[in-house]
Write an enzyme that holds these catalytic residues in place. Structure first.
Site, PDB file in Angstrom:
ATOM      1  N   HIS A 188      -2.575  -2.868  -6.369  1.00  0.00           N
ATOM      2  CA  HIS A 188      -3.031  -2.455  -5.044  1.00  0.00           C
ATOM      3  C   HIS A 188      -4.543  -2.649  -4.932  1.00  0.00           C
ATOM      4  CE1 HIS A 188      -3.395   0.959  -1.856  1.00  0.00           C
ATOM      5  NE2 HIS A 188      -3.360  -0.231  -1.297  1.00  0.00           N
ATOM      6  N   GLU A 248      -5.603  -0.136  -7.906  1.00  0.00           N
ATOM      7  CA  GLU A 248      -4.593   0.800  -8.403  1.00  0.00           C
ATOM      8  C   GLU A 248      -3.493  -0.045  -9.027  1.00  0.00           C
ATOM      9  OE1 GLU A 248      -3.867   4.846  -6.034  1.00  0.00           O
ATOM     10  OE2 GLU A 248      -3.611   3.111  -4.749  1.00  0.00           O
ATOM     11  N   SER A 291       0.824  -1.205   0.000  1.00  0.00           N
ATOM     12  CA  SER A 291       0.000   0.000   0.000  1.00  0.00           C
ATOM     13  C   SER A 291       0.859   1.256   0.000  1.00  0.00           C
ATOM     14  CB  SER A 291      -0.971  -0.005   1.178  1.00  0.00           C
ATOM     15  OG  SER A 291      -0.365  -0.487   2.320  1.00  0.00           O
ATOM     16  N   ASN A 333      -3.657   6.469  -1.000  1.00  0.00           N
ATOM     17  CA  ASN A 333      -3.157   6.828   0.326  1.00  0.00           C
ATOM     18  C   ASN A 333      -2.586   8.236   0.389  1.00  0.00           C
ATOM     19  OD1 ASN A 333      -3.935   4.579   1.720  1.00  0.00           O
ATOM     20  ND2 ASN A 333      -2.185   3.390   0.994  1.00  0.00           N
TER      21      ASN A 333
HETATM   22  P1  NAI Z   1      -1.520  -9.603   7.141  1.00  0.00           P
HETATM   23  O1  NAI Z   1      -0.589  -9.334   8.262  1.00  0.00           O
HETATM   24  O2  NAI Z   1      -2.978  -9.814   7.426  1.00  0.00           O
HETATM   25  O3  NAI Z   1      -1.021 -10.891   6.323  1.00  0.00           O
HETATM   26  C1  NAI Z   1       0.298 -11.093   5.922  1.00  0.00           C
HETATM   27  C2  NAI Z   1       0.477 -12.589   5.770  1.00  0.00           C
HETATM   28  O4  NAI Z   1       1.711 -12.859   5.083  1.00  0.00           O
HETATM   29  C3  NAI Z   1       0.570 -13.351   7.107  1.00  0.00           C
HETATM   30  O5  NAI Z   1      -0.448 -14.333   7.144  1.00  0.00           O
HETATM   31  C4  NAI Z   1       1.968 -13.981   7.076  1.00  0.00           C
HETATM   32  O6  NAI Z   1       2.020 -15.247   7.688  1.00  0.00           O
HETATM   33  C5  NAI Z   1       2.239 -14.064   5.588  1.00  0.00           C
HETATM   34  N1  NAI Z   1       3.671 -14.138   5.262  1.00  0.00           N
HETATM   35  C6  NAI Z   1       4.678 -13.371   5.734  1.00  0.00           C
HETATM   36  N2  NAI Z   1       5.849 -13.746   5.168  1.00  0.00           N
HETATM   37  C7  NAI Z   1       5.570 -14.770   4.321  1.00  0.00           C
HETATM   38  C8  NAI Z   1       6.349 -15.581   3.450  1.00  0.00           C
HETATM   39  N3  NAI Z   1       7.662 -15.437   3.348  1.00  0.00           N
HETATM   40  N4  NAI Z   1       5.721 -16.533   2.735  1.00  0.00           N
HETATM   41  C9  NAI Z   1       4.390 -16.711   2.823  1.00  0.00           C
HETATM   42  N5  NAI Z   1       3.589 -15.968   3.639  1.00  0.00           N
HETATM   43  C10 NAI Z   1       4.175 -15.017   4.367  1.00  0.00           C
HETATM   44  O7  NAI Z   1      -1.319  -8.405   6.097  1.00  0.00           O
HETATM   45  P2  NAI Z   1      -2.399  -7.731   5.123  1.00  0.00           P
HETATM   46  O8  NAI Z   1      -3.198  -6.738   5.859  1.00  0.00           O
HETATM   47  O9  NAI Z   1      -3.068  -8.803   4.346  1.00  0.00           O
HETATM   48  O10 NAI Z   1      -1.435  -6.884   4.169  1.00  0.00           O
HETATM   49  C11 NAI Z   1      -0.659  -7.499   3.176  1.00  0.00           C
HETATM   50  C12 NAI Z   1      -0.144  -6.449   2.217  1.00  0.00           C
HETATM   51  O11 NAI Z   1      -1.251  -5.778   1.614  1.00  0.00           O
HETATM   52  C13 NAI Z   1       0.700  -5.349   2.873  1.00  0.00           C
HETATM   53  O12 NAI Z   1       1.710  -4.973   1.997  1.00  0.00           O
HETATM   54  C14 NAI Z   1      -0.294  -4.223   3.060  1.00  0.00           C
HETATM   55  O13 NAI Z   1       0.307  -2.950   3.086  1.00  0.00           O
HETATM   56  C15 NAI Z   1      -1.155  -4.374   1.821  1.00  0.00           C
HETATM   57  N6  NAI Z   1      -2.508  -3.841   1.909  1.00  0.00           N
HETATM   58  C16 NAI Z   1      -3.253  -4.016   3.042  1.00  0.00           C
HETATM   59  C17 NAI Z   1      -4.542  -3.520   3.111  1.00  0.00           C
HETATM   60  C18 NAI Z   1      -5.381  -3.741   4.330  1.00  0.00           C
HETATM   61  O14 NAI Z   1      -6.412  -3.078   4.458  1.00  0.00           O
HETATM   62  N7  NAI Z   1      -5.021  -4.663   5.223  1.00  0.00           N
HETATM   63  C19 NAI Z   1      -5.145  -2.778   1.991  1.00  0.00           C
HETATM   64  C20 NAI Z   1      -4.309  -2.739   0.810  1.00  0.00           C
HETATM   65  C21 NAI Z   1      -3.035  -3.223   0.800  1.00  0.00           C
END
Ligand code: NAI
Length: 282
Positions: free
Chosen positions: A140, A152, A120, A190
């Site tokens: 995104h 995006e 993001s 953002n």
């Molecule tokens: P989250 O913390 O819910 O999930 C991340 C997941 O990645 C975890 O389940 C973790 O175990 C897994 N992970 C970490 N390293 C790994 C690896 N080497 N191999 C496989 N799995 C791995 O994070 P979330 O909220 O889903 O965010 C993910 C991305 O999306 C971030 O870059 C965030 O900035 C972006 N994003 C998040 C939004 C939101 O509202 N949560 C909206 C738009 C983008």
């Protein structure tokens, strides 16, 4: 080149949403997590989300079952199919973690495969230097992915037209609206949203009004579905602070300075919904 086999890395909030929308459109999806416990929990959350769609009658039970059968579970990056055509990374918002994943993939995944990040706020150009810059792009998605229509699409400095066009067409197949964005801090979403939230926090900090009143003005006066402080609690105050820091450092412009109250609340672990307290109590 047409894309049929998609790998989603990270089965958290965003990864399961992204896997779900591709599986519902009959792509072969591999969902990658770190260990068995995490992949089980990801699949459980993904299944509950599909079940809610069945309950709301947005999909049929057959469609739910078909989507689930389109998703393969993968544990560990080294188990990713080297012939996958598109990898979408959705792990923690940490540049070093993301770069180390892309470096690892670069060494064994088919050179034609497109690498995408759902970051993001991290620069797509910086992430792409770890691997194939012409085949690297930002996708995104918005949260919750199955409901939100916008994607995006961020072009890094070297992203090719071919890569962009493939990803744009893919987004349309998902029945989402792609918006082409150049790689500048905060992209569009953002860069506009977070300064607005930060300004709402300044209003609270300076005693212009109470939290409820600030949110009421934006809901009733501007027709926003949710007030900025409620939204900040929903996003997580740590995430809000880190995006403000990306804008502040990326543009070297004091207009993006994070509000001291935001910093103090993050230091106090009052992060919003996820810790039970932010601008409001949960
Ligand atoms: P989250 O913390 O819910 O999930 C991340 C997941 O990645 C975890 O389940 C973790 O175990 C897994 N992970 C970490 N390293 C790994 C690896 N080497 N191999 C496989 N799995 C791995 O994070 P979330 O909220 O889903 O965010 C993910 C991305 O999306 C971030 O870059 C965030 O900035 C972006 N994003 C998040 C939004 C939101 O509202 N949560 C909206 C738009 C983008």
């Amino acid at each position: 080149m047409s894309i049929k086999n998609i790998t989603v890395i990270g089965g958290g909030t965003m990864g399961i949403g992204i896997a779900t929308v591709f599986a519902l459109k009959n792509f072969n999806v591999s969902l990658v997590e770190l260990d068995e416990m995490k992949i089980n929990s990801a699949i459980k959350n993904l299944t509950s989300s599909l079940d809610r769609m069945v309950k709301k009658e947005t999909i049929t039970l057959e469609k739910r079952n078909e989507a689930l059968s389109n998703i393969a579970q993968v544990i560990g990056l080294d188990k990713i199919d080297k012939n996958t055509e598109l990898i979408i990374e959705a792990v923690y918002e940490n540049k070093d973690v993301k770069i180390s994943i892309f470096k690892q993939l670069e060494s064994f995944v088919n050179p034609n495969c497109i690498f995408a990040s759902n970051t993001s706020s991290i620069s797509i150009t910086e992430l792409s230097t770890a691997c194939r810059p012409e085949k690297f792009i930002g996708m995104h998605f918005m949260n919750p992915v199955p409901l939100m229509k916008l994607v995006e699409i961020i072009r890094g400095y070297s992203t090719s037209d071919e890569t962009y066009n493939l990803i744009k067409d893919l987004t349309l197949i998902l029945e989402k609206t792609p918006v082409e964005v150049k790689d500048y801090p905060g992209f569009i979403s953002n860069r506009i949203l977070l300064p607005m939230i930060n300004e709402a926090i300044y209003c609270l900090y300076e005693g212009v009004a109470k939290a409820d009143e600030i949110d009421t003005v934006m809901k009733l006066g501007m027709n926003h579905p949710m007030g900025p402080l409620t939204l900040a609690d929903f996003i997580g105050l740590d995430v809000c602070l880190s995006i403000m820091e990306v804008l502040y450092n990326g543009f070297n412009d004091s207009k993006y300075r994070p509000c001291p109250l935001l910093k103090k609340m993050v230091a106090a672990n009052k992060l919003g919904r996820k810790t039970g307290e932010g601008f409001f109590k949960y």
